[in-house]
Design a protein around this motif. Structure first.
Motif, PDB file in Angstrom:
ATOM      1  N   ARG A  38       0.836  -1.208   0.000  1.00  0.00           N
ATOM      2  CA  ARG A  38       0.000   0.000   0.000  1.00  0.00           C
ATOM      3  C   ARG A  38       0.866   1.251   0.000  1.00  0.00           C
ATOM      4  O   ARG A  38       0.570   2.228  -0.683  1.00  0.00           O
ATOM      5  CB  ARG A  38      -0.925  -0.018   1.216  1.00  0.00           C
ATOM      6  N   ASN A  39       1.961   1.219   0.783  1.00  0.00           N
ATOM      7  CA  ASN A  39       2.834   2.390   0.901  1.00  0.00           C
ATOM      8  C   ASN A  39       4.288   1.978   0.681  1.00  0.00           C
ATOM      9  O   ASN A  39       4.942   1.483   1.605  1.00  0.00           O
ATOM     10  CB  ASN A  39       2.669   3.027   2.281  1.00  0.00           C
ATOM     11  N   PRO A  40       4.814   2.189  -0.521  1.00  0.00           N
ATOM     12  CA  PRO A  40       6.199   1.788  -0.799  1.00  0.00           C
ATOM     13  C   PRO A  40       7.230   2.521   0.055  1.00  0.00           C
ATOM     14  O   PRO A  40       8.375   2.068   0.156  1.00  0.00           O
ATOM     15  CB  PRO A  40       6.378   2.142  -2.286  1.00  0.00           C
ATOM     16  N   GLN A  41       6.850   3.642   0.660  1.00  0.00           N
ATOM     17  CA  GLN A  41       7.797   4.411   1.467  1.00  0.00           C
ATOM     18  C   GLN A  41       7.836   3.973   2.932  1.00  0.00           C
ATOM     19  O   GLN A  41       8.646   4.499   3.706  1.00  0.00           O
ATOM     20  CB  GLN A  41       7.449   5.900   1.395  1.00  0.00           C
ATOM     21  N   GLU A  54      11.266  -5.939  -5.630  1.00  0.00           N
ATOM     22  CA  GLU A  54      10.596  -4.878  -6.381  1.00  0.00           C
ATOM     23  C   GLU A  54       9.303  -4.508  -5.664  1.00  0.00           C
ATOM     24  O   GLU A  54       8.571  -5.387  -5.204  1.00  0.00           O
ATOM     25  CB  GLU A  54      10.289  -5.380  -7.797  1.00  0.00           C
ATOM     26  N   LEU A  55       9.016  -3.215  -5.573  1.00  0.00           N
ATOM     27  CA  LEU A  55       7.806  -2.752  -4.903  1.00  0.00           C
ATOM     28  C   LEU A  55       6.795  -2.264  -5.934  1.00  0.00           C
ATOM     29  O   LEU A  55       7.152  -1.537  -6.867  1.00  0.00           O
ATOM     30  CB  LEU A  55       8.121  -1.616  -3.926  1.00  0.00           C
ATOM     31  N   ALA A  56       5.534  -2.676  -5.749  1.00  0.00           N
ATOM     32  CA  ALA A  56       4.455  -2.211  -6.610  1.00  0.00           C
ATOM     33  C   ALA A  56       3.375  -1.618  -5.721  1.00  0.00           C
ATOM     34  O   ALA A  56       2.821  -2.312  -4.860  1.00  0.00           O
ATOM     35  CB  ALA A  56       3.887  -3.360  -7.436  1.00  0.00           C
ATOM     36  N   ALA A  57       3.083  -0.344  -5.905  1.00  0.00           N
ATOM     37  CA  ALA A  57       2.067   0.331  -5.095  1.00  0.00           C
ATOM     38  C   ALA A  57       0.681  -0.107  -5.559  1.00  0.00           C
ATOM     39  O   ALA A  57       0.337   0.009  -6.735  1.00  0.00           O
ATOM     40  CB  ALA A  57       2.211   1.836  -5.214  1.00  0.00           C
ATOM     41  N   THR A  58      -0.113  -0.626  -4.635  1.00  0.00           N
ATOM     42  CA  THR A  58      -1.455  -1.107  -4.968  1.00  0.00           C
ATOM     43  C   THR A  58      -2.441  -0.707  -3.884  1.00  0.00           C
ATOM     44  O   THR A  58      -2.044  -0.427  -2.746  1.00  0.00           O
ATOM     45  CB  THR A  58      -1.487  -2.644  -5.104  1.00  0.00           C
ATOM     46  N   ARG A  59      -3.717  -0.714  -4.259  1.00  0.00           N
ATOM     47  CA  ARG A  59      -4.788  -0.538  -3.282  1.00  0.00           C
ATOM     48  C   ARG A  59      -5.813  -1.619  -3.542  1.00  0.00           C
ATOM     49  O   ARG A  59      -6.181  -1.886  -4.700  1.00  0.00           O
ATOM     50  CB  ARG A  59      -5.445   0.833  -3.397  1.00  0.00           C
TER      51      ARG A  59
END
Length: 296
Positions: A38-41, A54-59
């Protein structure tokens, strides 16, 4: 586990305990991992990125973000948030179905759902039946799917079910009769079994694996901790009323009912030969006896 070349494996729930164990096992195989977060940071997401994930921002309420994150992956592991109320149960089902639908849209070749022991049927435990509903949705989706169904976590004995030390004696208390064998698994092994299925180094018999690394009665569990500490031990069965809510009470009723059906421990070990029993978990985690309880 040996190194295994693979395409990208997507993981939903990678910042949690079980999803994190899946990431650990996949990275041990040198797999490419994409974490749907939800929050890559966030600190936890950034800790994954530092390990090459690898990060993928999703909701969960944004189907397009989910489908985009699952594009081109070879496998997808997901688990749903644990529900603590009936409202959260319905939210869990919505999230699970949304993830399944996104996997369908993206054409994911293989999906592994982290369900729960007994989810092959309705149990009357709301936050277990929610996973049954998600399993049913996954089963009718047309996707190739495998279910992993964990039992109680051995890690609970380091937190909510931790033994105490009283007057020089290890004491374990649980809301289970002393003749009921508790089925349990280490979180590490949940990750390793799920990773083996995702990487196709193992298959789930009939499409599902009940994750049981050991099953022991309360007195035998207490004895295992006592033997490790070199101290006498005893077990005290508590009434269900000590549990804070009806969801937890229903869950422990199910634990008791499940004890009537012995598990085939060889199934898990055929997938993960180093799966821990309780004695091995106690040793591997470096468990030590707690300080004496106040007044002891």
């Amino acid at each position: 586990m040996s190194a295994q070349a693979t395409g990208t494996i997507a993981v939903f729930g990678a910042t949690g305990q079980q999803g994190g164990a899946v990431v650990d096992a996949l990275l041990d195989h040198r797999a490419q991992v994409r974490a749907l977060v939800r929050n890559p940071q966030s600190d936890r997401a950034q800790a994954l990125a530092a390990r090459g994930v690898e990060l993928a921002a999703t909701r969960a309420d944004d189907p397009a973000s989910l489908a985009a994150a699952l594009a081109t992956v070879e496998g997808f592991y997901f688990m749903t948030p644990e529900a603590n109320s009936l409202e959260e149960v319905e939210a869990e089902v919505r999230i699970g179905k949304a993830l399944v639908d996104a996997a369908v849209e993206a054409g994911v070749p293989h999906v592994v759902f982290n369900s729960v022991f007994g989810a092959d049927r309705e149990s009357g435990v709301p936050h277990h039946d929610s996973k049954h509903r998600i399993e049913e949705h996954l089963r009718t989706s047309g996707l190739r799917a495998s279910m992993v169904r964990p039992t109680a976590f051995m890690e609970n004995f380091a937190s909510v079910m931790a033994p105490s030390l009283e007057h020089g004696e290890i004491v374990l208390r649980m809301p289970l009769s002393e003749d009921v064998a508790l089925k349990m698994i280490s979180i590490r092994d949940i990750g390793r079994v799920a990773a083996a299925l995702l990487l196709d180094t193992a298959q789930a018999p009939g499409g599902a694996v009940e994750l049981v690394g050991d099953e022991l009665t309360g007195p035998r569990i207490a004895a295992a901790f006592g033997a490790h500490a070199g101290l006498p031990a005893r077990y005290e069965a508590l009434p269900l009323s000590v549990l804070p809510n009806e969801l937890d009470q229903a869950m422990f009723r199910q634990f008791a009912e499940a004890a009537a059906h012995p598990s085939d421990l060889a199934v898990v070990r055929s997938i993960e030969p180093t799966a821990l029993d309780l004695v091995e978990w106690i040793r591997a985690t470096g468990w030590t006896a707690p300080a004496n309880a106040a007044g002891s």
